[in-house]
Design a protein around this motif. Structure first.
Motif, mmCIF file in Angstrom:
data_model
loop_
_atom_site.group_PDB
_atom_site.id
_atom_site.type_symbol
_atom_site.label_atom_id
_atom_site.label_comp_id
_atom_site.label_asym_id
_atom_site.label_seq_id
_atom_site.Cartn_x
_atom_site.Cartn_y
_atom_site.Cartn_z
ATOM 1 N N ASN A 40 -8.109 -23.808 12.770
ATOM 2 C CA ASN A 40 -9.017 -23.202 13.751
ATOM 3 C C ASN A 40 -10.107 -22.363 13.096
ATOM 4 N N SER A 41 -10.071 -22.263 11.773
ATOM 5 C CA SER A 41 -10.956 -21.313 11.109
ATOM 6 C C SER A 41 -12.037 -22.060 10.329
ATOM 7 N N GLU A 42 -13.093 -21.299 10.016
ATOM 8 C CA GLU A 42 -14.163 -21.925 9.226
ATOM 9 C C GLU A 42 -13.910 -21.781 7.737
ATOM 10 N N ILE A 43 -12.782 -21.210 7.393
ATOM 11 C CA ILE A 43 -12.467 -21.038 5.970
ATOM 12 C C ILE A 43 -12.478 -22.401 5.274
ATOM 13 N N SER A 44 -12.955 -22.437 4.043
ATOM 14 C CA SER A 44 -13.011 -23.713 3.308
ATOM 15 C C SER A 44 -11.602 -24.199 2.997
ATOM 16 N N VAL A 45 -11.357 -25.464 3.310
ATOM 17 C CA VAL A 45 -10.059 -26.059 2.981
ATOM 18 C C VAL A 45 -10.234 -26.881 1.711
ATOM 19 N N LEU A 76 -6.291 -22.439 0.309
ATOM 20 C CA LEU A 76 -7.120 -21.467 1.020
ATOM 21 C C LEU A 76 -7.323 -20.264 0.105
ATOM 22 N N ILE A 77 -8.569 -19.861 -0.026
ATOM 23 C CA ILE A 77 -8.839 -18.648 -0.812
ATOM 24 C C ILE A 77 -9.334 -17.572 0.150
ATOM 25 N N ILE A 78 -8.524 -16.535 0.286
ATOM 26 C CA ILE A 78 -8.892 -15.447 1.203
ATOM 27 C C ILE A 78 -9.760 -14.479 0.390
ATOM 28 N N ASP A 79 -11.075 -14.643 0.510
ATOM 29 C CA ASP A 79 -11.947 -13.784 -0.292
ATOM 30 C C ASP A 79 -12.765 -12.837 0.574
ATOM 31 N N LYS A 80 -12.387 -12.768 1.854
ATOM 32 C CA LYS A 80 -12.942 -11.732 2.738
ATOM 33 C C LYS A 80 -11.844 -11.387 3.744
ATOM 34 N N ASP A 81 -12.053 -10.306 4.491
ATOM 35 C CA ASP A 81 -11.047 -9.947 5.495
ATOM 36 C C ASP A 81 -11.198 -10.843 6.716
ATOM 37 N N ILE A 106 -4.414 -18.130 -1.790
ATOM 38 C CA ILE A 106 -4.688 -17.065 -2.756
ATOM 39 C C ILE A 106 -5.383 -15.929 -2.009
ATOM 40 N N VAL A 107 -4.753 -14.771 -2.032
ATOM 41 C CA VAL A 107 -5.354 -13.633 -1.346
ATOM 42 C C VAL A 107 -5.977 -12.744 -2.419
ATOM 43 N N GLU A 108 -7.288 -12.674 -2.381
ATOM 44 C CA GLU A 108 -7.994 -11.920 -3.430
ATOM 45 C C GLU A 108 -7.784 -10.413 -3.256
ATOM 46 N N GLU A 109 -8.135 -9.657 -4.296
ATOM 47 C CA GLU A 109 -7.934 -8.205 -4.310
ATOM 48 C C GLU A 109 -8.507 -7.540 -3.069
ATOM 49 N N ASN A 110 -7.760 -6.635 -2.512
ATOM 50 C CA ASN A 110 -8.179 -5.790 -1.376
ATOM 51 C C ASN A 110 -8.456 -6.563 -0.082
ATOM 52 N N ARG A 111 -8.074 -7.829 0.006
ATOM 53 C CA ARG A 111 -8.373 -8.632 1.196
ATOM 54 C C ARG A 111 -7.168 -8.682 2.142
ATOM 55 N N LYS A 112 -7.486 -8.927 3.417
ATOM 56 C CA LYS A 112 -6.445 -8.994 4.439
ATOM 57 C C LYS A 112 -6.627 -10.256 5.253
ATOM 58 N N ALA A 113 -5.507 -10.828 5.681
ATOM 59 C CA ALA A 113 -5.600 -12.003 6.561
ATOM 60 C C ALA A 113 -4.280 -12.227 7.284
ATOM 61 N N ASN A 114 -4.411 -12.930 8.414
ATOM 62 C CA ASN A 114 -3.221 -13.427 9.120
ATOM 63 C C ASN A 114 -3.272 -14.948 9.075
ATOM 64 N N ASN A 130 8.393 -32.496 4.223
ATOM 65 C CA ASN A 130 8.750 -31.841 2.968
ATOM 66 C C ASN A 130 7.505 -31.113 2.486
ATOM 67 N N GLY A 131 7.586 -29.781 2.387
ATOM 68 C CA GLY A 131 6.376 -29.050 2.014
ATOM 69 C C GLY A 131 6.629 -27.869 1.110
ATOM 70 N N ILE A 132 5.552 -27.472 0.448
ATOM 71 C CA ILE A 132 5.579 -26.251 -0.378
ATOM 72 C C ILE A 132 4.458 -25.336 0.111
ATOM 73 N N ILE A 133 4.787 -24.072 0.297
ATOM 74 C CA ILE A 133 3.755 -23.078 0.620
ATOM 75 C C ILE A 133 3.820 -22.010 -0.476
ATOM 76 N N LYS A 134 2.752 -21.917 -1.232
ATOM 77 C CA LYS A 134 2.742 -20.958 -2.333
ATOM 78 C C LYS A 134 1.677 -19.907 -2.055
ATOM 79 N N VAL A 135 2.061 -18.646 -2.159
ATOM 80 C CA VAL A 135 1.099 -17.561 -1.923
ATOM 81 C C VAL A 135 0.963 -16.734 -3.197
ATOM 82 N N ILE A 136 -0.285 -16.507 -3.598
ATOM 83 C CA ILE A 136 -0.538 -15.605 -4.726
ATOM 84 C C ILE A 136 -1.316 -14.421 -4.160
ATOM 85 N N SER A 137 -0.665 -13.268 -4.174
ATOM 86 C CA SER A 137 -1.289 -12.087 -3.583
ATOM 87 C C SER A 137 -1.758 -11.160 -4.686
ATOM 88 N N LYS A 138 -3.042 -10.921 -4.706
ATOM 89 C CA LYS A 138 -3.578 -10.069 -5.779
ATOM 90 C C LYS A 138 -3.532 -8.595 -5.365
#
Lengths: 349, 466
Positions: A40-45, A76-81, A106-114, A130-138
């Protein structure tokens, strides 16, 4: 048969909890393209997921299947809130019967998302997931993430979650685990960064002959890290649940805290609940607690609610749902929340 | 409570060793010929000889555990499984050879017999060297004797119960025990008889590179009651010693049994012991366990609640210091309606020691209205030690109340501060907190054993904190 979802530490073999054996036939070999995905989002996939090795995972075969043959790659790269939830929906149906997805967030430094990830089946047929969900939180990031499994009870569901957290990172995970003939989850959080936090809240509800195998592992490595696992479930009919929860205070995790709570309501004398809540500790100055409880719906509560005019079934549903409500509050989409409540209601009938 | 009190305790009471003198020592290793030779030496009846040989076959078929501490240093080719001391069974301490009697004197056994016990058995290496019981209990029909005598004199009772509660294929070390067992105690308490004063068996392993495989079989008949105490120790050698005893307890309907253990094996001992109780209708089985010694311990006493309203309690503490890996716990199977179990387990790790609490609670479908409550607490005294809690709960019926809780942590700074503000040194404050932590277990022991446990805690803490 193959053995999957091994615990980090083994206990006696005849306790039947170190792993789960499944028929190899449950692992789908024929993989078709998957085109029933919405966001539902405009975030780049993006599609260039890193494919790095998992620390635990469900097992070699399932991990390799995702790495080599996934039919959906999402990065998904979360580079803004993001104030509104980013919602990913996978709908399995006759034309898209097999989903093997590899998701990296990937959640970049100081960023927030749901983020909300929903899996659903359209028909009451046997599909495969069968899936993998990997989160890297900076550093200093915050991610609220919900994984909602509304698959039917004919579909095998394998899911592997891995979180890597830097200093002050915070991940709040909610897992709604309702569907799947076999619903097998491996969840791993590595709290490497100092002051990093991870909350995990899970609801599971078993009916018919569903099997849930939940293997949750939290490694606390950084100072003053904090993990809090709360699992609420109910089992009907001949359903079965294995809960394996491990909180591992590693050397260096000074002043870390870890809490783990699992509560299973048994709604049938044919249902079976096995729990193995482990606390492993190699550091002195930490606080670790776990508790687990299993039992039927409380007679006094039932009596009280029925004395107010409710029938037995309604009263029982109210009590079970009351335990789930606090966790359901984490779902930040009212429509989806109502859909989950409807699903819980119909599965409790 | 001053530090000087702590220093007064002398560990030498456990670590002293006598010369390795014996009447007969079997050659090291494990072969059918060695088993035959043990059987010959013990003058076994035919059924026991066959039993031993079959157990050896089972031993050879079973694998080592794939979990728990690493047992790779155990080499059965280096262990002598039977050492007969240079004396036969006596019922007077005066007839026991001086050096062996001195050993038990130093351990306080004859003195305890005079003051607080109704009967005593003392085993030295593979054979029981002393057994005695008060006259009034003999008159009431209570039997308390060594296992070999029981095999000869009460063959039917032994055949009916021997390794039926703990079957020989339970695990590899039970099979080993079945093949080479020697010594141990047999107790029968007739219907309705209450043995008010405890019986105690003490097991001492003196010989290096050897094993002790005593068999304890206790039958508490309907409506009877007993408190049985087991103590064990050994001097320290450089090479591995092995203890693979077996305890089988039958607590019949309406009966009561308390089984207390203070285990203080030397720190070269692999303690791979098996203990199990079958508990009848309205009966109660209580385990009290203090585990201080051993290099490696794998010990999980088990209660099978077979009768309606059967109850069990486990109260245990493990204390692991340098070089120790104590993997202990408890198992319970609820196998009848209205059964209940209560578990209170504690552990203390310090100076690089590893404590693991490993357990199983199984509530079978038949065990409607059963209750089980488990509580574990672990105390870490430094950051080079390790403490793990690995509990399994397997619930197969909805009519059950099961709860488990566990805590892990260090001594609270606030509590130390409070005690220091009342005039205690930091070291004494910590020692007091540790004794308080162990109090729920020590209060369950007869007073002299509680004192021994506190002494052991003091010894273990000495120099490790502050």
């Amino acid at each position: 048969m193959i053995t999957i979802n091994e615990t980090p530490i083994r206990t006696a073999r005849n306790f039947n909890i170190n792993n789960i054996k499944i028929d190899e036939l449950n692992i789908k070999k024929e993989i078709l393209p998957f085109n029933s995905f919405k966001i539902n989002s405009e975030i780049s996939v993006l599609e260039d997921v890193s494919n790095s090795n998992l620390t635990y995972g469900l097992g070699h075969e399932l991990e390799q299947q995702v790495k080599e043959n996934s039919n959906k790659k999402i990065k998904l790269i979360i580079d803004k809130d993001y104030t509104e939830p980013i919602e990913l929906e996978f709908l399995l149906n006759k034309n898209n019967p097999c989903l093997i997805e590899n998701i990296e967030i990937i959640v970049e430094e100081n960023r927030k998302a749901n983020v909300i990830i929903k899996y659903k089946t359209e028909e009451d047929l046997e599909f495969y997931h069968n899936g993998i969900i990997k989160v890297i939180s900076k550093e200093n990031s915050l991610l609220n993430i919900s994984v909602v499994n509304l698959l039917n009870t004919k579909t095998n569901n394998f899911i592997c979650i891995e979180n890597l957290e830097s200093d002050n990172a915070n991940i709040n995970y909610t897992i709604i685990d309702l569907g799947g003939k076999n619903s097998i989850t491996n969840y791993y959080s590595n709290l490497k960064g100092a002051y990093s936090e991870n909350k995990l809240n899970t609801i599971y509800l078993g009916n018919e002959n569903q099997v849930f195998d939940l293997n949750y592992i939290g490694d606390l490595e950084g100072e003053k890290t904090n993990i809090d696992i709360d699992v609420q479930g109910a089992l009907k009919d001949t359903s079965k649940k294995n809960f394996k929860g491990t909180i591992n205070f590693k050397k260096g995790s000074k002043k870390a805290k870890g809490n783990e709570n699992e509560f299973c309501t048994l709604l049938s004398d044919k249902a079976r609940s096995i729990a193995l809540p482990m606390l492993l500790c190699s550091e002195e100055d930490v606080e670790g607690n776990h508790s687990t409880a299993t039992g039927k719906v409380d007679d006094n509560q039932l009596f009280y609610i029925m004395s107010r005019g409710f029938e037995y079934k309604e009263a029982m549903k109210l009590i079970v749902k009351a335990r789930f409500n606090k966790i359901l509050e984490n779902i930040k989409n009212e429509k989806l929340k109502n859909e989950i409540i409807y699903e819980i209601d119909s599965r409790l009938d | 409570m001053s530090k000087s009190n702590i220093e007064e305790i002398n560990r030498n009471i456990y670590d002293f060793k006598n010369k390795d003198e014996y009447d007969f020592k079997i050659k090291k290793g494990l072969t059918p010929e060695i088993i035959e030779e043990i059987s010959n030496q013990k003058n076994d009846p035919d059924w026991m000889r066959e039993f031993r040989l079959k157990a050896l076959e089972t031993y050879n078929k079973l694998e080592l555990p794939t979990w728990g501490p690493d047992l790779s240093e155990l080499n059965m080719d280096e262990i002598a499984t039977y050492v007969r001391p240079k004396t036969s069974l006596n019922n007077s301490w005066d007839d026991v050879p001086d050096d062996i009697k001195d050993t038990f004197d130093k351990l306080g056994i004859p003195e305890a017999e005079k003051t607080s016990l109704a009967g005593v058995g003392a085993q030295y290496d593979s054979e029981v060297v002393y057994h005695s019981m008060k006259e009034d209990l003999i008159k009431q029909g209570v039997i308390y004797t060594d296992m070999e005598t029981a095999v000869r004199e009460y063959p039917e009772m032994v055949k009916e119960h021997f390794m039926k509660c703990v079957p020989v294929n339970d695990h590899k070390f039970v099979a080993l025990h079945g093949a080479v067992w020697s010594g141990g105690s047999f107790v029968y308490v007739p219907k309705g008889i209450k043995v008010e004063v405890p019986l105690q068996s003490y097991f001492r392993l003196n010989s290096p590179e050897s094993g002790q495989f005593e068999h304890t079989l206790i039958i508490v008949d309907e409506g009877a009651s007993l408190h049985f105490i087991e103590g064990c120790s050994a001097p320290k050698y450089n090479k591995v010693n092995l203890h693979a005893g077996c305890v089988e307890l039958y607590v019949k309907d309406n009966a009561y049994l308390r089984y207390s253990t203070i285990e203080n094996w030397s720190k070269n001992m692999l303690n791979l012991n098996t203990k199990k109780a079958i508990v009848g209708k309205n009966a109660k089985m209580e385990w009290v366990s203090g585990s201080f010694g051993s290099k490696i311990s794998m010990l999980y006493p088990m209660s099978i609640l077979n009768g309606e309203n059967a109850k069990t309690e486990f109260t245990g503490i493990s204390f692991a210091g340098k070089g120790q890996n104590l993997d202990n716990g408890f198992k319970v199977v609820h196998n009848a309606p209205n059964t209940s179990s209560l578990v209170n387990a504690k552990s203390i790790s310090k100076n690089g020691g590893i404590c693991t609490y490993r357990s199983l609670v199984r509530v079978n479908e038949i065990a409607k209205n059963s209750k089980c409550s488990v509580s574990c607490e672990s105390l870490m005294l430094d950051d080079i030690s390790r403490s793990d809690t690995i509990p399994t709960a397997d619930v197969r019926t909805d009519e059950v109340e099961f709860s488990h809780e566990a805590k892990i942590g260090k001594i609270s700074d606030k509590t130390i501060f409070y005690l220091m503000s009342r005039g205690l040194t930091e070291e004494d404050a910590k020692a007091m907190i540790v004794r308080g932590f162990a109090y729920p277990i020590s209060k369950e022991l007869p007073v002299e054993y509680a004192a021994e446990m506190n002494n052991l805690i003091n010894l273990e803490l000495e120099g490790s904190i502050g």
